[in-house]
Design a protein around this motif. Structure first.
Motif, PDB file in Angstrom:
ATOM      1  N   ALA A 241       0.851  -1.186   0.000  1.00  0.00           N
ATOM      2  CA  ALA A 241       0.000   0.000   0.000  1.00  0.00           C
ATOM      3  C   ALA A 241       0.883   1.231   0.000  1.00  0.00           C
ATOM      4  N   VAL A 242       0.607   2.159  -0.901  1.00  0.00           N
ATOM      5  CA  VAL A 242       1.414   3.366  -1.043  1.00  0.00           C
ATOM      6  C   VAL A 242       0.490   4.570  -1.197  1.00  0.00           C
ATOM      7  N   SER A 243       1.106   5.779  -1.204  1.00  0.00           N
ATOM      8  CA  SER A 243       0.245   6.963  -1.172  1.00  0.00           C
ATOM      9  C   SER A 243       0.062   7.637  -2.525  1.00  0.00           C
ATOM     10  N   ASN A 244       0.841   7.277  -3.535  1.00  0.00           N
ATOM     11  CA  ASN A 244       0.662   7.968  -4.820  1.00  0.00           C
ATOM     12  C   ASN A 244       1.163   7.100  -5.985  1.00  0.00           C
ATOM     13  N   TYR A 245       0.898   7.585  -7.191  1.00  0.00           N
ATOM     14  CA  TYR A 245       1.255   6.860  -8.404  1.00  0.00           C
ATOM     15  C   TYR A 245       2.768   6.620  -8.512  1.00  0.00           C
ATOM     16  N   GLU A 246       3.555   7.636  -8.133  1.00  0.00           N
ATOM     17  CA  GLU A 246       5.006   7.501  -8.310  1.00  0.00           C
ATOM     18  C   GLU A 246       5.543   6.312  -7.514  1.00  0.00           C
ATOM     19  N   GLU A 247       5.101   6.220  -6.247  1.00  0.00           N
ATOM     20  CA  GLU A 247       5.574   5.107  -5.416  1.00  0.00           C
ATOM     21  C   GLU A 247       5.086   3.773  -5.980  1.00  0.00           C
ATOM     22  N   ALA A 248       3.851   3.776  -6.467  1.00  0.00           N
ATOM     23  CA  ALA A 248       3.297   2.534  -7.024  1.00  0.00           C
ATOM     24  C   ALA A 248       4.071   2.129  -8.279  1.00  0.00           C
ATOM     25  N   ALA A 249       4.410   3.121  -9.100  1.00  0.00           N
ATOM     26  CA  ALA A 249       5.111   2.812 -10.353  1.00  0.00           C
ATOM     27  C   ALA A 249       6.453   2.151 -10.068  1.00  0.00           C
ATOM     28  N   LYS A 250       7.148   2.639  -9.022  1.00  0.00           N
ATOM     29  CA  LYS A 250       8.440   2.038  -8.661  1.00  0.00           C
ATOM     30  C   LYS A 250       8.260   0.588  -8.235  1.00  0.00           C
ATOM     31  N   LEU A 251       7.239   0.365  -7.409  1.00  0.00           N
ATOM     32  CA  LEU A 251       6.970  -1.002  -6.938  1.00  0.00           C
ATOM     33  C   LEU A 251       6.623  -1.933  -8.094  1.00  0.00           C
ATOM     34  N   VAL A 252       5.769  -1.446  -8.985  1.00  0.00           N
ATOM     35  CA  VAL A 252       5.348  -2.262 -10.131  1.00  0.00           C
ATOM     36  C   VAL A 252       6.570  -2.642 -10.956  1.00  0.00           C
ATOM     37  N   GLU A 253       7.439  -1.684 -11.136  1.00  0.00           N
ATOM     38  CA  GLU A 253       8.657  -1.924 -11.919  1.00  0.00           C
ATOM     39  C   GLU A 253       9.490  -3.050 -11.291  1.00  0.00           C
ATOM     40  N   GLN A 254       9.669  -2.949  -9.956  1.00  0.00           N
ATOM     41  CA  GLN A 254      10.466  -3.983  -9.259  1.00  0.00           C
ATOM     42  C   GLN A 254       9.789  -5.355  -9.316  1.00  0.00           C
ATOM     43  N   LEU A 255       8.476  -5.353  -9.081  1.00  0.00           N
ATOM     44  CA  LEU A 255       7.755  -6.623  -8.935  1.00  0.00           C
ATOM     45  C   LEU A 255       7.560  -7.352 -10.257  1.00  0.00           C
ATOM     46  N   THR A 256       7.642  -6.609 -11.375  1.00  0.00           N
ATOM     47  CA  THR A 256       7.332  -7.226 -12.677  1.00  0.00           C
ATOM     48  C   THR A 256       8.543  -7.204 -13.623  1.00  0.00           C
ATOM     49  N   ASN A 257       9.714  -6.977 -13.066  1.00  0.00           N
ATOM     50  CA  ASN A 257      10.910  -6.863 -13.913  1.00  0.00           C
ATOM     51  C   ASN A 257      10.708  -5.859 -15.037  1.00  0.00           C
ATOM     52  N   GLY A 258      10.045  -4.770 -14.685  1.00  0.00           N
ATOM     53  CA  GLY A 258       9.884  -3.676 -15.642  1.00  0.00           C
ATOM     54  C   GLY A 258       8.783  -3.878 -16.668  1.00  0.00           C
ATOM     55  N   GLN A 259       8.044  -4.988 -16.563  1.00  0.00           N
ATOM     56  CA  GLN A 259       7.017  -5.212 -17.591  1.00  0.00           C
ATOM     57  C   GLN A 259       5.762  -4.385 -17.386  1.00  0.00           C
ATOM     58  N   GLY A 260       5.395  -4.104 -16.142  1.00  0.00           N
ATOM     59  CA  GLY A 260       4.187  -3.332 -15.859  1.00  0.00           C
ATOM     60  C   GLY A 260       3.090  -4.196 -15.268  1.00  0.00           C
ATOM     61  N   ALA A 261       2.091  -3.522 -14.696  1.00  0.00           N
ATOM     62  CA  ALA A 261       0.980  -4.225 -14.049  1.00  0.00           C
ATOM     63  C   ALA A 261       0.059  -4.843 -15.102  1.00  0.00           C
ATOM     64  N   ASP A 262      -0.511  -5.994 -14.748  1.00  0.00           N
ATOM     65  CA  ASP A 262      -1.463  -6.630 -15.674  1.00  0.00           C
ATOM     66  C   ASP A 262      -2.778  -5.865 -15.721  1.00  0.00           C
ATOM     67  N   ARG A 263      -3.216  -5.360 -14.544  1.00  0.00           N
ATOM     68  CA  ARG A 263      -4.503  -4.667 -14.462  1.00  0.00           C
ATOM     69  C   ARG A 263      -4.370  -3.481 -13.509  1.00  0.00           C
ATOM     70  N   VAL A 264      -4.955  -2.352 -13.873  1.00  0.00           N
ATOM     71  CA  VAL A 264      -5.045  -1.204 -12.970  1.00  0.00           C
ATOM     72  C   VAL A 264      -6.520  -0.799 -12.885  1.00  0.00           C
ATOM     73  N   VAL A 265      -7.044  -0.721 -11.666  1.00  0.00           N
ATOM     74  CA  VAL A 265      -8.458  -0.387 -11.467  1.00  0.00           C
ATOM     75  C   VAL A 265      -8.540   0.966 -10.764  1.00  0.00           C
ATOM     76  N   VAL A 266      -9.243   1.922 -11.378  1.00  0.00           N
ATOM     77  CA  VAL A 266      -9.306   3.283 -10.839  1.00  0.00           C
ATOM     78  C   VAL A 266     -10.643   3.490 -10.125  1.00  0.00           C
ATOM     79  N   THR A 267     -10.569   3.688  -8.804  1.00  0.00           N
ATOM     80  CA  THR A 267     -11.774   3.827  -7.971  1.00  0.00           C
ATOM     81  C   THR A 267     -11.662   5.052  -7.055  1.00  0.00           C
ATOM     82  N   VAL A 268     -10.967   6.094  -7.503  1.00  0.00           N
ATOM     83  CA  VAL A 268     -10.829   7.316  -6.694  1.00  0.00           C
ATOM     84  C   VAL A 268     -12.191   8.012  -6.588  1.00  0.00           C
TER      85      VAL A 268
END
Ligand SMILES: NC(=O)c1ccc[n+]([C@@H]2O[C@H](COP(=O)([O-])OP(=O)(O)OC[C@H]3O[C@@H](n4cnc5c(N)ncnc54)[C@H](O)[C@@H]3O)[C@@H](O)[C@H]2O)c1
Ligand SMILES: [Zn+2]
Ligand SMILES: [Zn+2]
Length: 378
Positions: A241-268
């Protein structure tokens, strides 16, 4: 019957809700009266007050997330009886139109009229008096108006449930739970092992987290600026759990070897035009971005990198009611709750009396609640 209800006399002006006497007519053809146990406080009702969803008519009785017991049935009601326990669905399903018969009942033709300001037959079931004492027909949010202890509802919006399900929890299955859960399970069509991001952890987004867990997502990254929401997301199954897109983008990069998330759901809370491109940037090639949040209806300017979108074969998917089918998914969600596979009790952070409804919306705005719930006493 005379009762009380929370009305907006000037929608779109942030004037807040006025709790006052209302009169509800007895049920007409294919309608039932339901005595509510509780009503969820969903951000969509606030959008009537803040103008994100502008209404050209007034007054409106708010509320569209409720459950209770049938107390009276109108003519030509064949499948509901007095005493039945029911969830009120914020979108009706007639069961006969092209959308309903082709498995898209969330887009039933009747649903197109839920903001028309009157019952499906074009008349008013609820009445109030304005400041000069003149009688006025009151439009009900979603043909319902659950910000009142009783609702005269069209049968197409009423789904019977088993009596062992607590009604105050079941209320949330009228909107927030299926909308969020279905956004992951159906609209995003998540797959076992996916890396997913849920943006905005309110009453809808927290259920998108539950849906992602259900589908066996490997990594579930929740984004919300409010620390309480981040903690709650992890309680409900988020792996990060993170507070903004930038932090999430870094995590996604690490977790997927730079490939990106499979799904992003926007519920703001509100989908402004700058929210989608960062979601697309962290989505892998061929991945899916789901938009569930309401946007300002007149907004047309959206920043979006169309070149990358097309050339990397991504999909942008709208999600109405999580693409759920109320007659199938409402009973399914109650079964999942009964067997411990879906959390409902923990969704309710605070309860309120109807008279405190403006406090409930203020608390929602401050991010204090996953869901605030109005509870009706006997
Ligand atoms: N598509 C549908 O069928 C449907 C149904 C119900 C609700 N909605 C819409 O879904 C949205 C969410 O409703 P809700 O009741 O969960 O609202 P909510 O207020 O309970 O939750 C919204 C959350 O978004 C967070 N947030 C706000 N801006 C953010 C940002 N930039 N990044 C990350 N998080 C952010 C807030 O902190 C809050 O926790 C609303 O727009 C509502 O109208 C759509
Ligand atoms: Zn809602
Ligand atoms: Zn239909």
């Amino acid at each position: 019957m005379k009762t009380k209800g929370a009305l907006l006399w000037e929608p779109g002006t942030n004037s807040g809700w006025s709790v006052e006497e209302i009169e509800i007519d007895p049920p007409q053809r294919r309608e039932v009266m339901v005595k509510l146990a509780a009503s969820g406080v969903c951000h969509s009702d606030h959008h009537l007050d803040d103008g994100v969803i502008p209404l050209p008519w007034a007054p409106v009785l708010g509320g569209h997330e409720g459950a209770g017991v049938v107390t009276e049935v109108g003519p030509e009601v064949h499948d509901l009886e007095v005493g039945d326990h029911v969830v009120l669905s914020f979108l009706p399903s007639c069961g006969k139109c092209r959308m309903c018969v082709s498995g898209r009942s969330n887009m039933c033709e009747l649903g197109a009229g839920v903001l028309a300001g009157y019952a499906p037959d074009g008349t008013h079931r609820v009445h109030a008096r304005d400041a000069d004492g003149n009688g006025k027909g009151v439009g009900c949010m979603s043909f319902l108006g659950t910000f009142a202890p009783y609702v005269c509802a069209p049968v197409d919006a009423v789904v019977k449930i088993d009596e062992d399900i607590p009604l105050d929890k079941a209320a949330l299955i009228g909107c927030g739970v299926p909308t969020g859960w279905g956004s992951s399970v159906y609209a995003a069509d998540m797959q076992l092992g996916d890396t997913v991001v849920v943006v905005g952890i309110g009453g809808v987004g927290i259920n998108a987290v539950q849906g992602a867990r259900h589908k066996g997502a490997r990594n579930i990254i929740a984004i919300d600026p409010v620390p309480f929401k981040q903690e709650q997301a992890q309680e409900f199954g988020a792996t990060h759990a993170v507070s903004n897109y930038e932090e999430a983008a870094k995590l996604v990069e690490q977790l997927t070897n730079g490939q990106g998330a499979d799904r992003v759901v926007v519920t703001v809370g509100v989908a402004y035009g700058n929210l989608l491109n960062p979601a697309q940037e962290m989505t892998r090639r061929g991945g899916v971005i789901v938009l569930t949040s309401a946007a300002p209806i007149l907004q047309r300017d959206v920043e979006f990198d169309l070149f990358t979108f097309a050339m990397s074969g991504k999909r942008l998917q709208g999600s109405l009611y999580g693409t759920t089918q109320s007659r199938n998914d409402i009973p399914l969600l109650t079964d999942l709750y009964r067997t411990g596979q879906l959390k409902l009790d923990e969704l309710i952070t605070r309860t309120y009396a109807l008279e405190d409804i403006n406090q409930a919306f203020a608390d929602m705005q401050k991010g204090l609640n996953l869901r605030g719930v109005i509870v009706y006493e006997d």
